[in-house]
Design a protein around this motif. Structure first.
Motif, PDB file in Angstrom:
ATOM      1  N   LEU A   1       0.825  -1.213   0.000  1.00 61.62           N
ATOM      2  CA  LEU A   1       0.000   0.000   0.000  1.00 61.62           C
ATOM      3  C   LEU A   1       0.856   1.259   0.000  1.00 61.62           C
ATOM      4  CD1 LEU A   1      -2.788  -1.161   2.454  1.00 61.62           C
ATOM      5  CD2 LEU A   1      -3.048  -0.708   0.000  1.00 61.62           C
TER       6      LEU A   1
ATOM      7  N   CYS B   1       1.460   1.856  -3.535  1.00 60.00           N
ATOM      8  CA  CYS B   1       0.236   2.382  -4.146  1.00 60.00           C
ATOM      9  C   CYS B   1       0.067   3.872  -3.854  1.00 60.00           C
ATOM     10  CB  CYS B   1      -0.985   1.621  -3.631  1.00 60.00           C
ATOM     11  SG  CYS B   1      -1.084  -0.100  -4.120  1.00 60.00           S
TER      12      CYS B   1
ATOM     13  N   GLY C   1      -3.416  -1.188  -7.068  1.00 60.69           N
ATOM     14  CA  GLY C   1      -3.988  -1.645  -5.807  1.00 60.69           C
ATOM     15  C   GLY C   1      -3.298  -2.920  -5.371  1.00 60.69           C
TER      16      GLY C   1
ATOM     17  N   GLN D   1      -4.385  -2.925   7.948  1.00 60.77           N
ATOM     18  CA  GLN D   1      -3.973  -2.606   6.587  1.00 60.77           C
ATOM     19  C   GLN D   1      -5.080  -2.908   5.572  1.00 60.77           C
ATOM     20  OE1 GLN D   1      -1.223  -0.888   5.758  1.00 60.77           O
ATOM     21  NE2 GLN D   1      -0.894  -0.740   7.981  1.00 60.77           N
TER      22      GLN D   1
ATOM     23  N   ALA E   1      -6.550  -0.191   3.057  1.00 63.77           N
ATOM     24  CA  ALA E   1      -6.756  -0.421   1.622  1.00 63.77           C
ATOM     25  C   ALA E   1      -8.164  -0.051   1.200  1.00 63.77           C
ATOM     26  CB  ALA E   1      -6.458  -1.879   1.281  1.00 63.77           C
TER      27      ALA E   1
ATOM     28  N   ARG F   1      -8.317   0.244  -2.777  1.00 69.72           N
ATOM     29  CA  ARG F   1      -7.128  -0.410  -3.332  1.00 69.72           C
ATOM     30  C   ARG F   1      -7.268  -1.928  -3.439  1.00 69.72           C
ATOM     31  NH1 ARG F   1      -3.858   3.535  -5.639  1.00 69.72           N
ATOM     32  NH2 ARG F   1      -3.194   5.092  -4.105  1.00 69.72           N
ATOM     33  N   ILE F   2      -8.320  -2.526  -2.891  1.00 65.45           N
ATOM     34  CA  ILE F   2      -8.444  -3.982  -2.930  1.00 65.45           C
ATOM     35  C   ILE F   2      -8.968  -4.401  -4.296  1.00 65.45           C
ATOM     36  CG2 ILE F   2      -9.427  -6.035  -1.866  1.00 65.45           C
ATOM     37  CD1 ILE F   2      -9.773  -4.394   0.713  1.00 65.45           C
TER      38      ILE F   2
END
Length: 273
Positions: free
Chosen positions: A160, A163, A171, A188, A192, A197-198
């Motif tokens: 991350l 990212c 992601g 975390q 995300a 971001r997942i």
């Protein structure tokens, strides 16, 4: 009857089927989401693979894999070119993302900090191509046992951070096999989720004992991972995409009939995930 919420990473049945056969076997059991590997796509040809996906209205939850960035100058250039090809292949398959296994230490190196910098630099170099193609890049942190040779990004936090450094279009793929042990995992996952971001959620299990760290993954429910807790955290973070079964099992599941493997994946998905 379709099995909603389940995807099969085709590594799970790579010894039983080619891509075409794997799709047929999945469809017979109501599985309509897959994640092929590039070698499986190349074996039948990208055009044929894309036709199979389109004709059967399959969801491709990810293409495996890009990455492998740390190297000398020539190796980095070759990796960037190969990753751009992988992005194009993912686009042809209408994949949800291209999964990145980022690479370990370059030959002869002991500098893991520089290796991680090379990862960020490599992803930065391919990110404009990925954005133009509409393919999100999913960094998959791997267990620390792989830090030297496969992935020097080993925690969700490290992934991350990259990212956040690089911005949109990137992601994470959360593979329970690699991150279940991390005491910071739930925090975390929540992090995300705040930035969407997942991109993928991979499932299997960690066996005790594990006889081969690469090729002895367990079927869900046969090991020690709290799959329901991780799934709950991922859904709380806002991700409700398919759970993708990815099992490398040279001495067990790869030796069983493919239809038995797939039916077991469905049963375990419904009962222990």
């Amino acid at each position: 009857m379709a099995v909603e919420g389940l995807s099969i990473n085709l590594a799970t049945v790579r010894e039983q089927y080619n891509m075409r056969e794997a799709v047929e076997a999945c469809l017979k059991q109501g599985i309509t989401a897959i994640a092929p590997w590039r070698d499986q796509v190349h074996a039948i040809g990208l055009d044929e693979a894309a036709r199979i996906v389109a004709d059967n209205r399959l969801r491709v939850t990810g293409l495996c894999r890009g990455g492998m960035f740390p190297a000398d100058a020539d190796g980095r250039a070759a990796a960037i070119d190969d990753n751009k090809r992988a992005i194009d292949e993912a686009a042809a398959l209408n994949a949800d993302c291209l999964v990145l296994v980022v690479g370990g230490l370059p030959p002869g190196s002991r500098d893991i900090h520089r290796a991680r910098e090379m990862v960020a630099e490599g992803i930065e170099a391919i990110l404009p191509h990925a954005r133009a193609a509409g393919i999100p890049l999913a960094i998959e942190p791997l267990h620390p046992m792989y830090a030297a040779d496969r992935a020097c990004v080993n925690t969700l936090e490290q992934a991350l951070d990259i990212c956040d450094l690089l911005g949109d279009g990137i992601g994470v793929a959360i593979d329970v096999y690699h991150v279940w042990w991390d005491p910071e995992l739930e925090d975390q996952i929540a992090r995300a989720g705040t930035s969407n971001r997942i991109l993928a959620h991979h499932i299997c299990d960690w066996l005790v004992p594990t006889r081969d760290l690469l090729l002895d993954r367990g079927m869900m429910g046969d090991g020690v991972i709290d799959l329901k807790r991780i799934r709950k955290a991922i859904e709380k973070a806002g991700y409700f995409g398919a759970q993708e079964v990815e099992i490398f099992s040279a001495q067990n599941w790869w030796k069983r009939p493919g239809h038995e493997v797939l039916s077991t994946c469905i049963e375990r998905f419904r009962t222990v995930c």
